[in-house]
Scaffold this motif. Structure first.
Motif, mmCIF file in Angstrom:
data_model
loop_
_atom_site.group_PDB
_atom_site.id
_atom_site.type_symbol
_atom_site.label_atom_id
_atom_site.label_comp_id
_atom_site.label_asym_id
_atom_site.label_seq_id
_atom_site.Cartn_x
_atom_site.Cartn_y
_atom_site.Cartn_z
ATOM 1 N N THR A 1 3.214 10.923 -8.370
ATOM 2 C CA THR A 1 2.495 9.696 -8.721
ATOM 3 C C THR A 1 3.439 8.880 -8.185
ATOM 4 O OG1 THR A 1 3.322 9.786 -11.027
ATOM 5 C CG2 THR A 1 0.754 10.572 -10.421
ATOM 6 N N ILE B 1 0.580 -0.994 -9.014
ATOM 7 C CA ILE B 1 0.208 0.277 -8.435
ATOM 8 C C ILE B 1 0.490 1.519 -9.378
ATOM 9 C CG2 ILE B 1 1.246 1.955 -6.678
ATOM 10 C CD1 ILE B 1 1.764 -0.512 -4.915
ATOM 11 N N THR C 1 1.036 -1.183 -0.084
ATOM 12 C CA THR C 1 -0.042 -0.034 0.063
ATOM 13 C C THR C 1 0.716 1.162 0.073
ATOM 14 O OG1 THR C 1 -1.833 -1.180 1.164
ATOM 15 C CG2 THR C 1 -1.759 1.282 1.342
ATOM 16 N N SER D 1 0.956 5.563 0.274
ATOM 17 C CA SER D 1 0.297 6.585 0.628
ATOM 18 C C SER D 1 1.025 7.805 0.201
ATOM 19 C CB SER D 1 0.102 6.902 2.040
ATOM 20 O OG SER D 1 -0.653 5.764 2.694
ATOM 21 N N ARG D 2 0.428 8.923 -0.097
ATOM 22 C CA ARG D 2 1.036 10.027 -0.535
ATOM 23 C C ARG D 2 0.872 11.314 0.694
ATOM 24 N NH1 ARG D 2 -1.059 11.591 -6.531
ATOM 25 N NH2 ARG D 2 -3.187 10.842 -5.280
ATOM 26 N N CYS E 1 -0.409 5.401 -8.319
ATOM 27 C CA CYS E 1 -0.962 6.085 -7.195
ATOM 28 C C CYS E 1 -0.376 7.419 -7.554
ATOM 29 C CB CYS E 1 -0.551 5.470 -6.108
ATOM 30 S SG CYS E 1 -1.169 6.296 -4.406
ATOM 31 N N CYS F 1 -3.504 2.752 -5.393
ATOM 32 C CA CYS F 1 -2.384 2.843 -4.428
ATOM 33 C C CYS F 1 -2.243 1.721 -3.595
ATOM 34 C CB CYS F 1 -2.861 4.242 -3.420
ATOM 35 S SG CYS F 1 -2.888 5.502 -4.357
#
Length: 230
Positions: free
Chosen positions: A152, A160, A142, A144-145, A162, A166
């Protein structure tokens, strides 16, 4: 076999001979004869004789199924599947089969002569077959931003992107490379979680993993936003 009775003259001497098929043995006579030799009948009346045959062995066959991998072994020895997936056992033998999943797989259970996920016990009263199913394990990565900038993160192998996607599942033991690309006006500030630094993030998928990519506005963008003094 095909013709199991016949008429003979009174006083005739009839000799009966039993021949076991391959995989069987002649156990003996009953009725007008006994023992295991030839049966000699003196025909002074109607006679009946029974010949008993027993199996010398029964075949136990193991099949492997599923998307994962593993081995099945037997006690008493004979099966090691993988390589040797069938063996012959004496009638009445209790055979215990044990399934062991390879790294990255899980044993999902038995079908055929056994069920469940424990050891498989087969009493050899006839030929039997068992299937062991193994499944391939997968874990979720997973992304996360974070930060006030934007960008991206993409993965190799694909899965992925994202922005939009994501998280993705990858096989146990897979190596996933994450690459961060800042949007115009932003800078990639670095990774946290399963990776650190500002290069590509290489994740060994031996469990669920989470990674955060932080993006910040670059200095030029901030200056463009400042009001000009008179």
């Amino acid at each position: 076999g095909t013709t199991c009775s016949a008429s003979f003259g009174n006083g005739a001497t009839v000799t009966l001979t039993a021949a076991a098929d391959v995989g069987s043995t002649f156990a003996g006579w009953s009725g007008a004869c006994s023992g295991t030799g030839t049966c000699v009948v003196s025909v002074t009346a109607a006679r009946s004789v029974t010949a008993t045959f027993t199996a010398t062995s029964f075949q136990l066959t193991v099949s492997l199924a599923g998307t994962g991998s593993g081995t099945v072994t037997s006690s008493p020895a004979g099966i090691n599947c993988g390589a040797t997936c069938s063996a012959a056992y004496d009638p009445g033998t209790m055979v215990t089969l044990t399934a062991v999943a390879d790294v990255g797989s899980a044993f999902a259970g038995w079908s055929g002569a056994c069920s469940g996920t424990g050891t498989c016990q087969v009493s050899m009263s006839a030929a039997a077959s068992v299937t062991a199913t193994f499944t391939h394990l997968a874990f979720t990565v997973t992304v996360s931003r974070a930060g006030t900038g934007s960008g991206t993160v993409t993965s190799s192998p694909a899965g992925i992107s994202c922005g939009t996607t994501c998280s993705a599942s990858f096989g146990n033991g897979a190596t996933v490379t994450l690459t961060a690309a800042a949007d115009v006006g932003s800078t990639f500030a670095g990774w946290s979680g399963a990776c650190v630094g500002t290069g590509t993030c290489v994740v060994s998928v031996t469990a669920a993993r989470s990674v955060t990519a932080t993006f910040t506005p670059n200095l030029g963008s901030l200056l463009n936003l400042l009001p000009l003094e008179a």
